[in-house]
Design an enzyme around this catalytic site. Structure first.
Site: not given
Ligand code: NAD
Ligand code: DAU
Length: 369
Positions: A12, A34, A103, A135-137, A160, A162, A164, A189, A293
Site C-alpha cells: 500500500f 518485493d 520478516t 509505526t506509532d504502535e 506486530y 513488538a 516493529k 494510521n 485482544p
Molecule cells: P503492506 O502490508 O500493504 O505492504 C507490505 C509489502 O511488503 C508487501 O508488498 C509485501 O509483499 C512486502 N513484503 C513482505 N515481506 C517481504 C519480504 N520478506 N521481502 C520483501 N518484501 C516483503 O504494508 P503497508 O501498509 O504498505 O506498510 C508499509 C510499511 O509501513 C510497513 O513497514 C508498516 O509497518 C509501516 N507503516 C504502515 C502504516 C499503515 O497505516 N499502513 C502506518 C505506519 C507505518
Molecule cells: O498506527 C499505524 C498502524 O495502523 C500501522 O502500523 C499498521 O500497519 C496498520 O495496519 C494500522 O494498524 P491498526 O490496527 O490501527 O489498523 P486497522 O485498520 O487494522 O484497524 C484500525 C482500527 O479499527 C483499530 O482500532 C481496530 C479497528 N477495526 C479494524 C478492523 C480491521 C475494527 O473495528 N474492525 C475491523 O474489522
C-alpha cells in the site's frame, strides 16, 4: 540518474511512495524489491514500468535472501534505501505471529547487514541514507490525554508492534555501533488508494458496497490518528532528503477519530453515492463484535519535530481525502477483485467467522505459524 532502492514497494504505502517519487523527482530511478506476499501486487506499478522503463524496475525477492540483496546493492549502487517491507496487519499477527518476527525482525536485521557491508565496501559514502518506515504502535496505547513524542518509551501491545519495535531498535543500534546513516520514522494510521482491504477503511468501504455486516471491534471508541498516504509519502521524502542520520521522526496527521465515527462517515459517503435512503441506509449494517485482544485504545502523534526541524506539514484534510479514497475504491473494481482473489476469502472467514461478525472467533494459533 539517482537510484533509490525501495523494499516492499508493491504494498500500500510503497506503491504510493514510488508513484509519488517518480512523479515529483524526474531525475530519480527506483528499484522496487518485493517478495509479493498476499499484500503485494506488482501490477500496482505496471503503468510506471511501461511508461518509464528506464526509471522504474521491479525485482521479485525477499529481504531475508542476503545474497540476492547484496547482488542488487552491488549492481544498482543506490544512494539510499527506503525500507517498507513488512508484515503489517495487527489481526494477522495475533493469529500467526512468527511470520512477523521472520520478516520484520530477522528480515530487517539481514537487510541492515547487507546494506552496511556494501556501504563499507564503497568507502562509507557520506550521503548514503537508510530510512526505516515504522509505526506509532511501538509506543503502545494512550489514555484520553497526551501525544506520542520521539522520546515516549516503547510499550508495544501486539506481536506486530513488538516486531516493529524490535526492528526500530536494530536500526538505531546500526547507527550507534557502526555509524550506519540510518533514520527511523514512526507514522500513524494511513488511508488512501491501494490499501489492502483487510484494514479498517477499505474493508468497511467494500462491505458497505456489498451490504455485508460492518464489524466494529469492542465499543468502537478506540481512536486512531489518520494520515492520508500522500502526506506520509511527502514526509518520507522530506526525511530522506533533509533528515539527520541517527534521528527518529514522528509523522502524523492530527486527525484523531473514533472508529465508530469513521465507519459512520463512510456509511454516509457511500449512501450519498449509491443513493441509499431511509431503511436502506448503511448504518443498519454496523455490528459491535468481539474486541481485538490487546486492542490499543488511542494513538495520537506529536509531529512537532518533523514540522519544526524539516518543515513538513500534512496537506490533506481528513474529510476530503476520505471522500477521495471512497471514490478511488468505487472506480477501481478490477483492482479490488484482483487483490481479493487468492487467500483473501480464507482470511475474512478466519478473522470474522462465517457470518462476518466474529461471533465464533477464538484466538487459536498453530504452534509453527
Ligand atoms: P503492506 O502490508 O500493504 O505492504 C507490505 C509489502 O511488503 C508487501 O508488498 C509485501 O509483499 C512486502 N513484503 C513482505 N515481506 C517481504 C519480504 N520478506 N521481502 C520483501 N518484501 C516483503 O504494508 P503497508 O501498509 O504498505 O506498510 C508499509 C510499511 O509501513 C510497513 O513497514 C508498516 O509497518 C509501516 N507503516 C504502515 C502504516 C499503515 O497505516 N499502513 C502506518 C505506519 C507505518
Ligand atoms: O498506527 C499505524 C498502524 O495502523 C500501522 O502500523 C499498521 O500497519 C496498520 O495496519 C494500522 O494498524 P491498526 O490496527 O490501527 O489498523 P486497522 O485498520 O487494522 O484497524 C484500525 C482500527 O479499527 C483499530 O482500532 C481496530 C479497528 N477495526 C479494524 C478492523 C480491521 C475494527 O473495528 N474492525 C475491523 O474489522
Amino acid at each position: 540518474m539517482t537510484t533509490l532502492l525501495v523494499t516492499g514497494g508493491a504494498g500500500f504505502i510503497g506503491t504510493n511512495f514510488i508513484r509519488h517519487m517518480l512523479k515529483t523527482r524526474p531525475d530519480w530511478r527506483i528499484v522496487n524489491l518485493d517478495v509479493l506476499t498476499y499484500a503485494g501486487n506488482a501490477a500496482n506499478l505496471d503503468d510506471m514500468a511501461r511508461q518509464m522503463p528506464e526509471r522504474y524496475c521491479f525485482v521479485r525477492g525477499d529481504i531475508n535472501d542476503s545474497h540476492r540483496v547484496m547482488d542488487l546493492l552491488r549492481n544498482e549502487r543506490p544512494w539510499a534505501v527506503v525500507h517498507f517491507a513488512a508484515e503489517s496487519h495487527v489481526d494477522r499477527s495475533i493469529l500467526g505471529p512468527l511470520a512477523f518476527v521472520e520478516t520484520n525482525v530477522t528480515g530487517t536485521a539481514r537487510l541492515l547487514i547487507a546494506c552496511r557491508q556494501v556501504w563499507e565496501e564503497s568507502g562509507r559514502p557520506a550521503d548514503f541514507r537508510f530510512v526505516h518506515v515504522s509505526t506509532d504502535e511501538v509506543y503502545g496505547s494512550l489514555g484520553p490525554e497526551g501525544y506520542f513524542t520521539e522520546t515516549t518509551a516503547y510499550d508495544p501491545s501486539s506481536p506486530y508492534s513488538a516486531s516493529k519495535a524490535a526492528s526500530d531498535h536494530l536500526v538505531r543500534a546500526w547507527h550507534c555501533t557502526y555509524g550506519f546513516p540510518a533514520m527511523v520514522t514512526n507514522c500513524s494510521n494511513n488511508y488512501g488508494p491501494y490499501q489492502f482491504p483487510e484494514k479498517l477503511i477499505p474493508l468497511m468501504i467494500l462491505n458497505i458496497l456489498e451490504e455485508k455486516p460492518l464489524p466494529v471491534y469492542g465499543d468502537g471508541a478506540n481512536v486512531r490518528d489518520w494520515l492520508y498516504v500522500v502526506d506520509h509519502c511527502e514526509a518520507l521524502a522530506t526525511v530522506l532528503e533533509k533528515g539527520a542520520p541517527g534521528q527518529t521522526y514522528n509523522i502524523g496527521g492530527g486527525a484523531e477519530r473514533r472508529n465508530i465515527d469513521v465507519v459512520q462517515q463512510l456509511c454516509s459517503l457511500l449512501d450519498d453515492r449509491l443513493d441509499r435512503r431511509g431503511d436502506r441506509r448503511s448504518q443498519r449494517l454496523i455490528r459491535f463484535v468481539t474486541d481485538r485482544p490487546g486492542h490499543d485504545r488511542r494513538y495520537a502523534i506529536d509531529a512537532a519535530k518533523i514540522q519544526h526541524e524539516l518543515g513538513w506539514r500534512p496537506r490533506f484534510r481528513f474529510e476530503e481525502a476520505l471522500a477521495d479514497t471512497v471514490d478511488w475504491y468505487l472506480a477501481n473494481g478490477p483492482w479490488v477483485d484482483f487483490v481479493r482473489s487468492g487467500d483473501y476469502r480464507r482470511w475474512i472467514e478466519t478473522n470474522y467467522g462465517p457470518d462476518g461478525t466474529r461471533a465464533a472467533q477464538t484466538v487459536k494459533e498453530h504452534p509453527t505459524t
